[in-house]
Design an enzyme around this catalytic site. Structure first.
Site, short mmCIF file in Angstrom:
data_model
loop_
_atom_site.label_atom_id
_atom_site.label_comp_id
_atom_site.label_asym_id
_atom_site.label_seq_id
_atom_site.Cartn_x
_atom_site.Cartn_y
_atom_site.Cartn_z
N ASP A 63 0.86 -1.18 0.00
CA ASP A 63 0.00 0.00 0.00
C ASP A 63 0.90 1.23 0.00
O ASP A 63 2.00 1.19 0.54
CB ASP A 63 -0.90 0.02 1.24
CG ASP A 63 -1.99 -1.05 1.19
OD1 ASP A 63 -2.44 -1.39 0.08
OD2 ASP A 63 -2.40 -1.51 2.26
N ASP B 261 -6.98 -1.27 -4.54
CA ASP B 261 -8.03 -0.86 -3.60
C ASP B 261 -8.91 0.23 -4.21
O ASP B 261 -10.14 0.20 -4.09
CB ASP B 261 -7.42 -0.33 -2.30
CG ASP B 261 -6.60 -1.37 -1.56
OD1 ASP B 261 -6.88 -2.57 -1.68
OD2 ASP B 261 -5.65 -0.96 -0.85
#
Length: 154
Positions: free
Chosen positions: A111, A129
């Site tokens: 991330d 995401d």
């Protein structure tokens, strides 16, 4: 079949950006992109969104394979000729596969996108995401529009 191109584009962009982060940033390193709002922050997540269920990779493998299968089935059976529906599924599929690749290869997800709103730090996320979120929003729009068409509402 154009929707599979969207899926492939999402996967490619997701994996390319994650590769760039892994190659060029230390875990925890933060680069300010838009002062006070957007940062690239290198982070690893071995759970789901917001680090839910950390360390339960077997669960994510199982669920992701099932979800991918269901999405492909729905795309083939029901999405043909329904542009917004197929595009929403393509974004969801691309996001699911993008994070699945990380989980299988690295047992964690890279991330790096971090946004800040005043004193609120939104959980760090990635292209996959974001793609999942875009797909869900498009799906909701499709359902709303389709429902209105079905009921004859303009």
């Amino acid at each position: 079949m154009y929707y599979y191109l969207i899926t492939l584009a999402v996967i490619a962009l997701d994996q390319l950006t994650k590769w760039f982060v892994v190659q060029n940033m230390e875990i925890g390193q933060k680069i300010e992109v838009i002062p006070g709002f957007l940062y690239w922050t290198s982070y690893r997540n071995d759970g789901a969104a917001w680090s839910i269920l950390e360390g339960h990779m077997w669960f994510f493998y199982l669920i992701t394979v099932i979800v991918i299968g269901i999405i492909i089935y729905i795309m083939q059976k029901y999405a043909k000729g329904k542009r917004l529906f197929s595009i929403s599924l393509a974004f969801i599929l691309g996001g699911a596969i993008g994070n699945f690749i990380d989980r299988v290869l690295h047992q964690e997800v890279v991330d790096f996108v971090q946004t800040v709103w005043g004193n609120y730090y939104f959980p760090i996320f990635n292209v996959a995401d974001a793609s999942l979120s875009v797909g869900v929003v498009l799906m909701l729009v499709y359902v709303f529009v389709d429902d209105r068409k079905t009921k004859g509402i303009k």
